[in-house]
Design an enzyme around this catalytic site. Structure first.
Site, PDB file in Angstrom:
ATOM      1  N   GLU A   1      -9.921  -2.157   5.026  1.00  0.00           N
ATOM      2  CA  GLU A   1      -8.764  -2.401   5.880  1.00  0.00           C
ATOM      3  C   GLU A   1      -9.181  -2.482   7.342  1.00  0.00           C
ATOM      4  O   GLU A   1      -8.837  -3.407   8.062  1.00  0.00           O
ATOM      5  CB  GLU A   1      -7.735  -1.289   5.707  1.00  0.00           C
TER       6      GLU A   1
ATOM      7  N   SER B   1       4.196  -1.584   4.278  1.00  0.00           N
ATOM      8  CA  SER B   1       4.410  -2.994   4.615  1.00  0.00           C
ATOM      9  C   SER B   1       4.446  -3.837   3.343  1.00  0.00           C
ATOM     10  O   SER B   1       3.679  -3.593   2.417  1.00  0.00           O
ATOM     11  CB  SER B   1       3.281  -3.500   5.516  1.00  0.00           C
TER      12      SER B   1
ATOM     13  N   GLN C   1       0.834  -1.193   0.000  1.00  0.00           N
ATOM     14  CA  GLN C   1       0.000   0.000   0.000  1.00  0.00           C
ATOM     15  C   GLN C   1       0.879   1.258   0.000  1.00  0.00           C
ATOM     16  O   GLN C   1       1.779   1.370   0.831  1.00  0.00           O
ATOM     17  CB  GLN C   1      -0.897  -0.008   1.235  1.00  0.00           C
ATOM     18  N   GLY C   2       0.608   2.173  -0.911  1.00  0.00           N
ATOM     19  CA  GLY C   2       1.369   3.426  -0.983  1.00  0.00           C
ATOM     20  C   GLY C   2       0.465   4.615  -0.693  1.00  0.00           C
ATOM     21  O   GLY C   2       0.086   5.346  -1.619  1.00  0.00           O
TER      22      GLY C   2
ATOM     23  N   GLU D   1      -4.470   8.812  16.745  1.00  0.00           N
ATOM     24  CA  GLU D   1      -5.029  10.161  16.657  1.00  0.00           C
ATOM     25  C   GLU D   1      -6.043  10.253  15.508  1.00  0.00           C
ATOM     26  O   GLU D   1      -7.127  10.827  15.651  1.00  0.00           O
ATOM     27  CB  GLU D   1      -3.906  11.185  16.452  1.00  0.00           C
TER      28      GLU D   1
ATOM     29  N   SER E   1       0.732   6.485   2.820  1.00  0.00           N
ATOM     30  CA  SER E   1       1.417   7.412   3.739  1.00  0.00           C
ATOM     31  C   SER E   1       2.635   8.041   3.084  1.00  0.00           C
ATOM     32  O   SER E   1       3.312   7.414   2.272  1.00  0.00           O
ATOM     33  CB  SER E   1       1.854   6.665   5.002  1.00  0.00           C
TER      34      SER E   1
END
Length: 388
Positions: free
Chosen positions: A245, A162, A127-128, A371, A130
């Site tokens: 997710e 990851s 997954q791209g 958060e 962040s």
């Protein structure tokens, strides 16, 4: 919902238990717990076994290689595999995020190219989302994609990805409209990780495992046919990914926490701490946490069965699980006393609790920081005003 298995669910649970008992070594359930990540190639072989036996993609439509079953069957699968500490499917990102997103928004060609490979473990996704300086705030994505003919040219950097070091494809969120702000002008791409211009740098964690990665993208060319959804409509597609997710993750995390709780009780008994009233109180508190998570997941599962889309309850489960997991692993290591400083061979369970405690530090960051999840719970569950 009815918490008891229906006759068909009970039959499925029984068949799965028999299959697991036949596929795993005879003493598997009696061994000391596994420490660290599973061997990659062994995990891929196990994934292939799951696929061949029909246990990969239980809720996926049959035309895409799944079994078209209710999410309750996926819950049973997660409970049973956690109970015996079976290895995970190797394609966690593909199975839980990329696959459901492609099913919901992908083209027929994208479904034909990727879905079967995800289920069988032949195709690994990462997954791209962040980025440095933005973390879980997807609206501040800065990685650019500029169209040139039938391709997009991508430049930027992602982080905390990851499986990127072993991935074949990446679900990548990019800013395709120059000058656009927040959630506008974003495009969702499927990027071949073997393309020229893709560089992956593993990030070694406190456990010693290089589980997360930085991904650098320099003039990476991506065919327009790899756009998922509409050009500029990537925000809505990304929300589908995140709902799956967190919506489907809750059951997996709670099942694993249940297994961890049983090991905590075993550790208290082996160390002679089980009769200490203070320890018993703390274990009881964790048991209450676990039951709260279990019923929150049932609430989420009920919403999923009614609407077909995971609800925001998954964010509640992920938030509370990550903090409960830290409390549990911390207590377990305390029970070991001075032996909790040891690691590796000769330590209690070869340093299992020490590894788990260190790994748990990342739980409040990955899959949405605590958060961000608190904001989601405040706005979408409690209906409070937006924070900004």
């Amino acid at each position: 919902m009815d918490f008891r298995d229906s006759p068909d669910e009970a039959e499925f649970r029984s068949e799965l238990r028999s299959w697991l008992a036949a596929e795993l070594p005879p003493d598997w359930g009696e061994r000391e717990p596994h420490v660290g990540r599973w061997d990659f190639e062994a995990a891929r072989r196990w994934t292939r076994n799951l696929f061949d036996a029909g246990y990969a993609g239980l809720t996926w439509p049959t035309e895409y290689g799944g079994r078209g079953l209710s999410p309750t069957y996926q819950g049973i699968y997660l409970e049973e595999t956690a109970r015996i500490d079976a290895p995970d499917h190797i394609g966690v990102i593909g199975l839980g995020m990329a696959g459901p997103t492609i099913i919901a928004h992908g083209t027929p060609e994208q479904k034909e190219t990727h879905l079967r490979g995800i289920l069988s473990g032949e195709t690994i996704f990462c997954q791209g989302f962040s980025e440095p300086g933005s973390g879980s705030d997807l609206a501040s994505v800065r990685t650019r994609s500029e169209r040139e003919g039938d391709e997009f040219v991508v430049n930027g950097q992602k982080v905390w990805s990851s499986y990127a070091h072993v991935a074949d494809y990446c679900i990548l969120l990019t800013r395709s409209e120059a000058g656009s702000q927040k959630h506008r002008g974003l495009t969702y791409l499927l990027v071949d990780m073997h393309s020229e211009g893709v560089e992956v740098r593993p990030l070694r964690q406190i456990t010693g495992d290089p589980e997360f990665n930085e991904v650098f993208l320099t003039d990476v060319r991506v065919p327009v046919s790899n756009v998922v959804g509409e050009v500029g409509g990537g925000w809505g597609v990304a929300m589908t990914t995140l709902l799956h997710e967190r919506g489907t993750l809750g059951f997996a995390l709670t099942a694993r926490l249940d297994a961890l709780f049983r090991r905590l009780v075993s550790t208290a008994q082996k160390t002679g701490a089980a009769s200490d009233p203070l320890v018993r109180d703390r274990i009881a508190d964790l048991y209450v946490d676990l039951q709260g998570l279990r019923f929150t997941n049932y609430r989420s599962l009920t919403a999923l069965m009614k609407t077909g889309v995971p609800g925001p309850e998954g964010s509640v489960a992920k938030l509370h699980w990550s903090e409960a997991n830290q409390r549990l692993t911390s207590l377990a290591r305390e029970l070991l006393g001075a032996d909790g400083q040891l690691d590796g061979e000769g330590a209690f369970w070869n340093g299992y609790w020490q590894y788990q405690q260190l790994r748990s530090r990342g739980n409040t960051i990955e899959a949405g920081t605590s958060e961000i999840l608190r904001n989601i719970v405040a706005e979408r569950v409690l209906g409070l005003p937006r924070s900004r």
